[in-house]
Design an enzyme around this catalytic site. Structure first.
Site, short mmCIF file in Angstrom:
data_model
loop_
_atom_site.label_atom_id
_atom_site.label_comp_id
_atom_site.label_asym_id
_atom_site.label_seq_id
_atom_site.Cartn_x
_atom_site.Cartn_y
_atom_site.Cartn_z
CD GLU A 114 -35.92 -1.30 26.53
OE1 GLU A 114 -35.97 -0.08 26.74
OE2 GLU A 114 -34.89 -1.98 26.70
CE LYS A 142 -33.00 2.56 27.48
NZ LYS A 142 -33.63 1.25 27.21
CG ASP A 198 -42.59 16.31 33.96
OD1 ASP A 198 -41.90 15.74 33.10
OD2 ASP A 198 -42.71 17.55 34.04
CG HIS A 228 -34.22 -8.19 24.04
ND1 HIS A 228 -35.05 -7.40 24.80
CD2 HIS A 228 -34.09 -7.58 22.85
CE1 HIS A 228 -35.39 -6.35 24.07
NE2 HIS A 228 -34.82 -6.44 22.90
#
Ligand code: NAD
Length: 420
Positions: free
Chosen positions: A82, A260, A276, A374
């Site tokens: 990302e 998130k 993990d 972005h």
């Protein structure tokens, strides 16, 4: 490297960035070669890691710089796809460094293994009998992992609860095991399976489920930072960030995206260090709902001087030994770049980065919005997807951003125009 150097670092060519990090971390030539080689994970090793291997999958490895945690500066390797996140962490690090960076603490490295027993008529008496046999249960668990015990780990506590369910009452036993520098899933699962027959013997019940819980509430990390008002952009920006964060606390639809964003920084470090990812993500989101309603993992408030204060708290079950940490060649190098000495230190840096990324995202949300920062990166992705490279790619990106016309069709059109 100074925290203010993060912009300069981001503008360097890849090779120079690598050289700076290699020098700072004392990487060998062999290690820098591994970082540049997409095939450094051999087919043989890959085949030993998961089932039905047919190939390998490589991702970019970025490095956030200028992250100060408990007075020490870290370069933080991050493996993922990302755009904008690595710089978000560095920018957050830059803002937090004005007051000494991020300060963290942890509750240790204790994992919980669950054994669920049923078919027990006198279930409350059975529960108490378990506590009476805690010493023997501990001995049996510890006998499964002498190596862990030799490092000072092993079982440190026991809890038992009677839990009603759709199929009857369950006796849920928690074996609390200090797994030290290991994430510990295999270690505690082995103990849970080995001790189950003894728990059946004590309680007269049947053990149905024996596995760790990813809701690792005995392995929490807490982080906090303060950003001077003028560094954030003034009182109104502080107020808007506090309001934006309160929205995430109040509304699970917003909280999911807010969290998130926090995991945007944490998960790539988990990936880079061979830990993990699913375990850490499961733990974080379960912890966000621990009081019954899913909410934000972080808090943002204004202190008496009008400065912005942020906190973040979540479980962080990661290791620097075991699992893939020593198998994947890049994971070992990522740990070397970080320079962490323990699983707890690694966990603290991860949570600090989650807080810093949260700060950058909230600041963007409260001011110009996310897309402005972005879009240049998105334009670069589109130009590459259209087939551009090198100087032509740079020209296409520049033109798309300048014209605020950022889409794949236009990238293709420009590529045709530039005759590539
Ligand atoms: P592991 O068994 O590979 O390594 C841990 C062992 O390393 C310890 O038991 C100990 O014997 C040894 N060790 C050596 N030095 C140590 C030190 N300094 N501190 C602590 N232990 C030391 O791995 P693990 O950490 O037990 O389990 C992690 C793996 O389990 C991950 O690959 C994870 O994906 C997998 N897993 C996860 C889940 C889950 O999250 N639900 C379930 C099953 C398996």
């Amino acid at each position: 490297m100074k925290t203010s150097d993060f912009v300069t670092f981001s503008k360097l060519p890849v090779q120079e960035r690598l050289e700076q990090i290699a020098q700072a971390a004392g990487l060998t030539q062999e290690e820098t070669a591994i970082l540049q080689n997409a095939n450094s994970l051999s087919m043989e090793k890959a085949n030993s890691m998961i089932d039905n291997v047919i190939g390998r999958y490589s991702l970019p490895l970025g490095c956030a710089v200028g992250v100060v945690v408990n007075g020490r500066e870290y370069c933080v390797p991050m493996a993922f796809e990302e755009p904008s996140v690595v710089l978000g962490v560095s920018y957050g690090g830059y803002m937090s460094a004005f007051t000494g960076g991020v300060f963290t603490s942890d509750t240790g490295s204790v994992m919980i293994a669950q054994v669920m027993l049923m078919d027990i008529p006198d279930i409350h008496s059975a529960k108490n009998k378990l506590y009476e046999h805690q010493a023997q249960i501990t001995e049996l668990c510890n006998a499964q992992d002498p190596v862990l015990v030799s490092f000072g780990g092993g079982m440190v506590g026991l809890d038992a609860r009677v839990v009603p369910s759709a199929v009857g009452q369950m006796l849920v036993v928690h074996l609390k095991v200090d797994t030290k520098d290991a994430m510990g899933a295999n270690a505690v699962n082995t103990m849970a399976e080995a001790v189950s027959p003894y728990l059946e013997e004590i309680t007269g019940g049947t053990a149905y489920t024996r596995i760790l819980s990813n809701l690792a509430v005995e392995r929490l990390v807490r982080a906090r930072t303060t950003i001077p008002q003028e560094v954030v952009g003034g009182e109104s920006v502080v107020d808007k960030i506090v309001i934006t964060a309160a929205f995430a606390q109040a509304d699970p639809f917003r909280a999911a995206t807010h969290n998130k964003g926090i995991m945007n920084a944490i998960s790539p470090i988990v990936m880079a260090t061979g830990n993990d990812l699913r375990a850490v993500e499961a733990g974080a989101h379960a912890y966000a709902a621990i009081h019954g309603q899913y909410t934000s993992l972080s808090t943002w408030e204004k202190d008496t001087q009008g400065n912005l204060c942020g906190t973040l708290e979540l479980p962080m079950a990661v290791g620097i030994v075991g699992g893939a940490t020593k198998i994947h060649p890049t994971a070992g190098i990522a740990l070397k770049i970080l320079g962490v000495q323990s699983a707890c230190e690694l966990a603290q840096v991860m949570v600090a980065c989650g807080l810093l990324q949260n700060l950058s995202a909230l600041k963007a949300l409260a001011t110009e919005g996310l897309q402005k920062g972005h879009m240049p990166r998105h334009a670069r992705n589109l130009a590459a997807t259209a087939g551009a490279s090198g100087e032509v790619l740079e020209k296409i990106v520049e033109q798309m951003v300048a014209e605020n016309k950022i889409n794949l069709e236009y990238a293709k059109e420009l590529l045709a125009q530039y005759g590539a």
